[in-house]
Design an enzyme around this catalytic site. Structure first.
Site, PDB file in Angstrom:
ATOM      1  N   GLU A  77      58.417  45.584  41.097  1.00  0.00           N
ATOM      2  CA  GLU A  77      57.013  45.884  40.823  1.00  0.00           C
ATOM      3  C   GLU A  77      56.784  45.808  39.314  1.00  0.00           C
ATOM      4  O   GLU A  77      57.006  46.808  38.602  1.00  0.00           O
ATOM      5  CB  GLU A  77      56.667  47.292  41.309  1.00  0.00           C
ATOM      6  CG  GLU A  77      56.727  47.461  42.804  1.00  0.00           C
ATOM      7  CD  GLU A  77      55.743  48.527  43.296  1.00  0.00           C
ATOM      8  OE1 GLU A  77      55.008  48.239  44.227  1.00  0.00           O
ATOM      9  OE2 GLU A  77      55.704  49.627  42.720  1.00  0.00           O
ATOM     10  N   LYS A 127      49.905  56.233  47.726  1.00  0.00           N
ATOM     11  CA  LYS A 127      49.829  57.029  46.481  1.00  0.00           C
ATOM     12  C   LYS A 127      49.085  58.346  46.765  1.00  0.00           C
ATOM     13  O   LYS A 127      49.197  58.888  47.862  1.00  0.00           O
ATOM     14  CB  LYS A 127      49.193  56.194  45.371  1.00  0.00           C
ATOM     15  CG  LYS A 127      49.922  54.848  45.195  1.00  0.00           C
ATOM     16  CD  LYS A 127      49.598  54.133  43.930  1.00  0.00           C
ATOM     17  CE  LYS A 127      50.418  52.844  43.867  1.00  0.00           C
ATOM     18  NZ  LYS A 127      50.199  52.087  42.641  1.00  0.00           N
ATOM     19  N   GLU A 142      55.226  54.748  38.568  1.00  0.00           N
ATOM     20  CA  GLU A 142      54.413  55.928  38.231  1.00  0.00           C
ATOM     21  C   GLU A 142      55.286  57.173  38.113  1.00  0.00           C
ATOM     22  O   GLU A 142      55.009  58.070  37.307  1.00  0.00           O
ATOM     23  CB  GLU A 142      53.295  56.090  39.279  1.00  0.00           C
ATOM     24  CG  GLU A 142      52.223  55.023  39.089  1.00  0.00           C
ATOM     25  CD  GLU A 142      51.577  54.505  40.367  1.00  0.00           C
ATOM     26  OE1 GLU A 142      51.617  55.207  41.392  1.00  0.00           O
ATOM     27  OE2 GLU A 142      51.032  53.383  40.326  1.00  0.00           O
ATOM     28  N   SER A 186      49.460  44.486  42.985  1.00  0.00           N
ATOM     29  CA  SER A 186      48.210  43.789  43.320  1.00  0.00           C
ATOM     30  C   SER A 186      48.360  42.791  44.467  1.00  0.00           C
ATOM     31  O   SER A 186      47.703  41.751  44.473  1.00  0.00           O
ATOM     32  CB  SER A 186      47.617  43.116  42.076  1.00  0.00           C
ATOM     33  OG  SER A 186      47.261  44.092  41.112  1.00  0.00           O
ATOM     34  N   HIS A 198      59.504  54.740  41.705  1.00  0.00           N
ATOM     35  CA  HIS A 198      58.255  53.998  41.467  1.00  0.00           C
ATOM     36  C   HIS A 198      57.882  54.115  39.991  1.00  0.00           C
ATOM     37  O   HIS A 198      58.144  55.141  39.362  1.00  0.00           O
ATOM     38  CB  HIS A 198      57.140  54.567  42.352  1.00  0.00           C
ATOM     39  CG  HIS A 198      55.914  53.718  42.323  1.00  0.00           C
ATOM     40  ND1 HIS A 198      54.988  53.800  41.314  1.00  0.00           N
ATOM     41  CD2 HIS A 198      55.498  52.735  43.159  1.00  0.00           C
ATOM     42  CE1 HIS A 198      54.035  52.900  41.545  1.00  0.00           C
ATOM     43  NE2 HIS A 198      54.322  52.245  42.654  1.00  0.00           N
ATOM     44  N   ASN A 246      52.040  51.913  50.258  1.00  0.00           N
ATOM     45  CA  ASN A 246      52.163  53.099  49.412  1.00  0.00           C
ATOM     46  C   ASN A 246      50.750  53.617  49.168  1.00  0.00           C
ATOM     47  O   ASN A 246      50.005  53.037  48.396  1.00  0.00           O
ATOM     48  CB  ASN A 246      52.847  52.713  48.086  1.00  0.00           C
ATOM     49  CG  ASN A 246      52.908  53.879  47.113  1.00  0.00           C
ATOM     50  OD1 ASN A 246      52.546  55.012  47.466  1.00  0.00           O
ATOM     51  ND2 ASN A 246      53.361  53.615  45.896  1.00  0.00           N
ATOM     52  N   GLY A 252      47.972  47.782  40.246  1.00  0.00           N
ATOM     53  CA  GLY A 252      46.609  48.310  40.175  1.00  0.00           C
ATOM     54  C   GLY A 252      45.715  47.571  39.203  1.00  0.00           C
ATOM     55  O   GLY A 252      44.635  48.058  38.854  1.00  0.00           O
TER      56      GLY A 252
HETATM   57  P1  13P Z   1      48.696  47.995  43.887  1.00  0.00           P
HETATM   58  O1  13P Z   1      48.944  47.175  45.145  1.00  0.00           O
HETATM   59  O2  13P Z   1      47.493  48.871  43.999  1.00  0.00           O
HETATM   60  O3  13P Z   1      48.725  47.134  42.670  1.00  0.00           O
HETATM   61  O4  13P Z   1      49.941  49.008  43.771  1.00  0.00           O
HETATM   62  C1  13P Z   1      51.219  48.502  43.862  1.00  0.00           C
HETATM   63  C2  13P Z   1      52.168  49.618  43.957  1.00  0.00           C
HETATM   64  O5  13P Z   1      52.382  50.350  43.014  1.00  0.00           O
HETATM   65  C3  13P Z   1      52.839  49.836  45.259  1.00  0.00           C
HETATM   66  O6  13P Z   1      53.866  50.748  45.142  1.00  0.00           O
END
Ligand code: 13P
Length: 257
Positions: A172, A11, A102, A218, A100, A9, A178
């Site tokens: 997740e 983002k 976010e 992460s 997701h 992803n 993150g």
């Molecule tokens: P990170 O791997 O940067 O923690 O992000 C995870 C994520 O949100 C994947 O969709």
């Protein structure tokens, strides 16, 4: 046997030049072993929507699959700024990340909206990657499982039983995204096991055995092996570490047992 799914992803990162270079770097590392990888895993990258055409081109001839980070549930209409399922399909998108954290937290997507997107993805024969996960507060309050199972149940509402194995679930935990604070393999496995248990109870053994439950939060090239070697962790959804070709290529080659 469930195929491991390793999904990137990206983002809201990269421009066309950087996206092409990243795909080229990943391909250089994994194309030579593509036939071996293809036996037991799928690899997918989900760029920002506007980069999908460039990435589709860069992926030509590769076994890597193309994903989207989001989509609308209608085929067309007056939905300024949105992207419809047939638009994604036109570029060969096979997977779409739905719900997701976010999108849930920053853009206030509800379980109801997410459910419509899951159904739309299935109707268009794309694999929805339904994301579920608890926040730090919910985690600290011991409510992780409640939250995750509720999001799961609402996300799958009105999905025909026979289509459930075509959905991938991504656990997740929001506190792990993150932050560099990965859930331990044992923590993740316990939630994954509970998710599979809930699917078993509602949809039966065959479907529970077939559905993939991947972990995100992460994940990196050092912790991926210990996560995906757990019996109920069927892959990874990778954010930050998917933006570097060498680390993502290593994650793709994770040891699954
Ligand atoms: P990170 O791997 O940067 O923690 O992000 C995870 C994520 O949100 C994947 O969709």
């Amino acid at each position: 046997m469930r195929k491991t799914l390793i999904a990137a992803n990206w983002k809201m990162h990269l421009l066309p030049v950087g996206a092409r270079a990243l795909v080229a770097g990943i391909r250089e590392a994994i194309d030579p072993v593509a036939a071996t990888l293809a036996k037991d895993r799928e690899v997918m990258v989900a760029p920002p929507a506007i980069l999908i055409p460039a990435v589709a081109q860069a992926l030509a001839g590769s076994s890597m699959l193309l994903g989207a980070q989001n989509m609308h549930y209608e085929d067309k209409g007056a939905f300024t700024g949105e992207v419809a399922p047939p638009m994604l399909q036109a570029y060969g998108v096979t997977h779409v990340i739905v719900g997701h954290s976010e999108r849930r937290h920053i853009f206030h997507e509800t379980d109801e909206l997410i459910n419509k997107k899951v159904i739309a993805a299935l109707q268009h024969r794309m694999t929805p990657i339904l994301c579920v996960g608890e926040t730090q507060d919910e985690h600290d309050g011991g409510r992780a499982l409640d939250v995750v199972l509720r999001q799961l149940q609402r996300g799958l509402e009105n999905v025909g039983d026979e289509h459930v194995p075509s959905v991938a679930i991504a656990y997740e935990p929001v506190w792990a995204i993150g932050t560099g604070r990965t859930a331990t393999p044992e923590q993740a496995e316990s939630i994954h096991g509970a998710i599979r248990g809930a699917i078993l109870e509602r949809y039966g053994r065959g479907r529970a055995d077939a559905v993939r439950i991947i972990y995100g939060g992460s994940v990196n090239d050092e912790n991926v092996d210990s996560l995906v070697s757990k019996p109920d962790i069927d892959g990874a959804l990778v954010g930050g570490a998917s933006l570097k070709a060498d680390s993502f290529a290593r994650i793709v080659r994770a040891r699954t047992c």
